[in-house]
Design an enzyme around this catalytic site. Structure first.
Site, short mmCIF file in Angstrom:
data_model
loop_
_atom_site.label_atom_id
_atom_site.label_comp_id
_atom_site.label_asym_id
_atom_site.label_seq_id
_atom_site.Cartn_x
_atom_site.Cartn_y
_atom_site.Cartn_z
N TRP A 14 74.53 -17.69 28.85
CA TRP A 14 73.35 -16.89 28.50
C TRP A 14 72.03 -17.54 28.98
O TRP A 14 70.99 -16.91 28.93
CB TRP A 14 73.27 -16.70 26.98
CG TRP A 14 74.34 -15.83 26.40
CD1 TRP A 14 75.42 -15.28 27.05
CD2 TRP A 14 74.45 -15.41 25.03
NE1 TRP A 14 76.18 -14.55 26.16
CE2 TRP A 14 75.61 -14.61 24.92
CE3 TRP A 14 73.68 -15.64 23.88
CZ2 TRP A 14 76.03 -14.04 23.71
CZ3 TRP A 14 74.08 -15.07 22.68
CH2 TRP A 14 75.24 -14.28 22.60
N HIS A 98 75.11 -27.99 35.06
CA HIS A 98 74.69 -26.72 35.67
C HIS A 98 73.60 -27.00 36.72
O HIS A 98 72.76 -27.89 36.53
CB HIS A 98 74.18 -25.75 34.61
CG HIS A 98 74.02 -24.37 35.15
ND1 HIS A 98 72.90 -23.99 35.86
CD2 HIS A 98 74.84 -23.31 35.13
CE1 HIS A 98 73.05 -22.72 36.23
NE2 HIS A 98 74.22 -22.29 35.81
N GLU A 100 70.94 -25.55 37.38
CA GLU A 100 69.57 -25.46 36.88
C GLU A 100 69.15 -26.76 36.20
O GLU A 100 67.99 -27.16 36.25
CB GLU A 100 69.42 -24.24 35.95
CG GLU A 100 69.41 -22.96 36.76
CD GLU A 100 70.01 -21.75 36.06
OE1 GLU A 100 70.18 -21.77 34.83
OE2 GLU A 100 70.31 -20.77 36.77
N GLY A 176 71.73 -16.03 40.37
CA GLY A 176 70.58 -15.22 39.99
C GLY A 176 69.88 -14.55 41.17
O GLY A 176 68.79 -14.02 41.03
N GLY A 237 76.22 -15.39 34.52
CA GLY A 237 74.89 -15.46 33.94
C GLY A 237 74.40 -14.08 33.54
O GLY A 237 74.77 -13.53 32.51
N GLY A 238 73.59 -13.48 34.39
CA GLY A 238 72.94 -12.21 34.09
C GLY A 238 73.85 -11.14 33.51
O GLY A 238 73.50 -10.49 32.51
P1 13P Z 1 74.14 -15.33 37.62
O1 13P Z 1 75.47 -14.69 37.26
O2 13P Z 1 72.98 -14.75 36.87
O3 13P Z 1 73.95 -15.40 39.09
O4 13P Z 1 74.24 -16.85 37.08
C1 13P Z 1 75.34 -17.60 37.41
C2 13P Z 1 75.27 -18.86 36.65
O5 13P Z 1 74.46 -19.71 36.91
C3 13P Z 1 76.21 -19.04 35.54
O6 13P Z 1 76.18 -20.34 35.06
#
Ligand code: 13P
Length: 255
Positions: A14, A98, A100, A176, A237-238
């Protein structure tokens, strides 16, 4: 081992989304939609949602995970959360490494390794993320980058502990961005990662390991990605923020 014998795991990351009330509502919507899931389902929620999520998922087939943990048991680490704190509240898994965290918060291969050690020592399972930058893919060094990240992260992790590690291949350029890796690209790198596990732990551990793909996976492309021999699940993610979308991906992974 045949792909069909490996656990398929769909995990929703999330990220920094959903207040407690929103988390409760989303999980209440999701619960009935995935009650017959033929795969393992994990939700990786913000720290502030963990208690709510553990309560909301009680008695369901949804498991709750954190998105990070610190390597120390306790101490002067303002803003951090220890693996023991997570374990005590009924959290079973945590994401570590991750992209990020690596990009924006100074996470290194060394700190990833330390966090994994702490999580395993507290009985948690770990979703370990690795993945290359676009510039690294273009330079033709994807295999080297993800192999190195994996080997560094798993230093000191035993073959037995590998039963509690899920590897997630997340190409940074696909996160993302709406730019999904092609099924072939995803399958190829997940296969390389399985090869790294085989080098480190032998064929039995490598064949039993769950390897996920993550990066713009959605209801429309999940089936094709998951059909790849070495793609055993997804880190989403999204598309994990809307129950019907996430449920459709779970459906695509169900056997
Ligand atoms: P998205 O599915 O939003 O591209 O994100 C992937 C992600 O980083 C899951 O950890």
């Amino acid at each position: 081992m045949n792909k069909a014998l490996r656990p398929a795991v769909i995990a929703g990351n999330w990220k920094m989304n959903k207040t407690r009330s929103e988390a409760k509502a989303l999980l209440e919507e999701l619960r009935p939609l995935c009650k017959d899931a033929g795969c393992q389902v994990i939700v990786c929620v913000p720290f502030t949602d963990l208690e709510t999520a553990v309560a909301a998922c009680q008695g369901s087939n949804i498991t709750v995970a954190a998105q990070n943990c610190h390597w120390a048991a306790s101490g002067a680490f303002t803003g951090e959360i220890s693996a023991g704190m997570l374990a005590e509240m009924g959290v079973r898994w945590t994401i570590v490494g991750h992209s990020e965290r690596r990009q924006y918060f100074g996470e290194t291969d060394e700190t990833v390794n330390k966090r994994i050690r702490a999580a395993l020592d507290q009985g948690l399972g770990v979703i370990l993320c690795v993945g290359e930058l676009l510039s690294q893919r273009e330079a033709g060094i994807t295999a080297e980058v993800v192999s190195l990240q994996t080997k560094a992260a798993l230093q000191g992790v035993s073959a037995q502990e590998m039963g509690r590690i899920i590897l997630a291949y997340e190409p940074v350029w696909a996160i993302g961005t709406g730019k999904t890796a092609t099924a072939q690209q995803a399958g190829e790198v997940c296969g390389i990662l399985r090869g790294v596990l085989e080098q480190l732990y032998g064929s039995q551990v490598a064949q039993a390991a769950t390897i996920q793909y993550g990066g713009s996976m959605n209801a429309g492309n999940a089936a094709e990605l998951l059909a790849q021999e070495d793609v055993d699940g997804g880190l989403i993610g999204g598309a994990s923020l809307k129950a019907p979308d996430f449920a459709a991906i779970i459906q695509a992974a169900s056997r």
